[in-house]
Every structure is written in C-alpha cells, then in structure tokens.
Design an enzyme around this catalytic site. Structure first.
Site: not given
Ligand code: 13P
Length: 253
Positions: A11-13, A97, A99, A171, A177, A217, A238-239
């Site tokens: 997920n590149w956000k 998600h 977010e 999640e 993150g 993470s 993510g990251g």
C-alpha cells in the site's frame, strides 16, 4: 499445508510520483522472476494507476486502488468509481483502511456500500479492520473487530454468503507506521478470531479459503515469523513497500 496462496500487498499510500512508481514496479517485476507460490500486489495512488499498469506489462503483479466511491458515475466531485479503476487496470481495491476511517471519517456503513459496489463491479475488495491502542487497552479488541466485520461486510452477511475471493486485512491501528508490530501471537489470536467469525457467519469452506492479511510495520526481518502463523495469509505493507529491497525482502519471507 494451507490451501491459501500467500499475498504480499504494497500500500503505497500518498507516496511516489509517476516516474518513481514505474521504476518501483519494474524493479518488483524483475525481482519476482522465478519466484512462485506467492501473489504480489501494489496499490499506488490514483494518478499513477494507469502508468503502473502499463509498466506491469506481462508480469503477474496485481494492481489495486486504495479507495473508491460506491456510485457508478455522477456528480461526486473528487471521487473515483469502480469502473474507472477497472479501466485504469485494477483488479483489486483496498477499502476501509484505518487512515480512511480515522482521517476521513469513513464508517462501516459507507465501507459496506463500497464493498458491495466493488464486488458487483468485478473488483476484489481488500477490507481492512483493526482496533486502536485505546480500544486494545480497554479490552475491547474482539468487540471492535466483530463489529467492523459485521458492519463492513453487511452486504454479504445479508446474502448469507461471501465469495472466498474477498480478502480481509487485520491492521491494528497502533502498529501502523509506528515500527511497533504486533507479535506473531497477537496477530494470530485476532486472525484466528476473524476466521472463526467467517466460519460461524458463512461456512467452513469460505473460512478455509478466505485470505486474511496482517498489516502494521511489516518488515523483511519480521515477515517470516508473522507468515508462519496458521491464520496469516500475507501482508499489507506500507512503508517497507516503497523500496524494492525491503518489499522484495518481505516477498521472499
Ligand atoms: P506500515 O507498514 O507503514 O506500518 O503501514 C501499514 C499499512 O497501513 C498498510 O496498509
């Protein structure tokens, strides 16, 4: 041995421009050559979807959007429809998600509309659920997860059946993150609970087949311990999905 093929999803956000996105997906396509037994998916921002699809070419990398509106078309300024995502080359869409839930006030009711619309349009939904830190500390985790499952999958619960292609992603919000990943035991406990809920709500066949991803993470050094858990069928990253080395490190768990 599990009948479920693991899925590693990036997920590149709201990161990477078109050039960077194309370079990243090309590096992943190169990196997964010769690797089998794992599905790989990327979810770039809307504006990069089409270019990423072109760069994917013949590679088996799957393409997802990070959100969508439930309506087919119309006066919905700023929104993107399921058909538009399909047109851009998507087969999957991430929905609900945390977010989106927390920063953009999405709730189970609208997520359910999106899940229904994605499914009826031919997109595979990746439905995210997870508790916040305070919910966990208050001992509410199982109630929160059950309510999110019930609410965001209401279309399927009312139908009395859910296609096994639907993907769920657990999640925990406190692990996103933050570098603070859930331990394999913590993740497995909730993912087992999710699979039991699917079995009770639908049937055993569905619960045996549905893939439940873990997200929060995930890094190359913790991926294999998480993936060794019986009810963890992949990762929503993510990251660490933004760099070919770290994403490939997770794919090679
Ligand atoms: P991080 O891997 O950066 O914690 O993000 C997880 C996530 O939100 C994936 O959807």
């Amino acid at each position: 041995m599990s009948i479920r093929t693991p899925l590693i999803a990036g997920n590149w956000k709201m990161n990477l421009n078109i050039e960077q996105s194309v370079a990243l997906v090309k590096a992943i396509a190169e990196g997964i050559k010769g690797i089998s037994g794992v599905d790989v998916l990327v979810a770039p921002p809307f504006t990069n979807l089409y270019a990423v699809k072109q760069a994917i070419g013949n590679s088996e990398i799957l393409l997802a959007a990070q959100n969508m509106h439930w309506e087919k078309e119309g006066a919905f300024t700023g929104e993107v429809s399921p058909q538009m995502l399909i047109d851009a080359g998507c087969s999957h869409v991430i929905l609900g998600h945390s977010e989106r839930r927390n920063l953009f006030k999405e709730n189970d009711e609208t997520i359910n509309l999106k899940v229904k619309s994605a499914y009826l349009s031919g997109l595979t939904p990746i439905v995210c659920i997870g508790e916040t830190l305070s919910e966990r500390e208050n001992g509410w985790t199982f109630d929160v997860i059950r309510n999110q499952l019930k609410g965001s999958l209401r279309f399927f619960t009312e139908e009395g059946r859910m296609p096994a292609s639907v993907i769920l992603a657990y999640e925990p919000v406190w692990a996103i993150g933050t570098g603070k990943t859930a331990t394999p035991e913590q993740a497995q406990e909730i993912q087992f609970f999710i699979r039991e809920w699917i079995k009770e709500t639908f049937d055993k066949d569905t619960s045996d087949q549905v893939r439940i991803l873990y997200g929060g993470s995930v890094k190359p050094d913790n991926a294999s311990a998480l993936m060794a858990c019986p009810d963890i069928d992949g990762a929503l990253v993510g990251g660490a999905s933004l760099k070919p080395e770290s994403f490939m490190g997770i794919i090679k768990f």
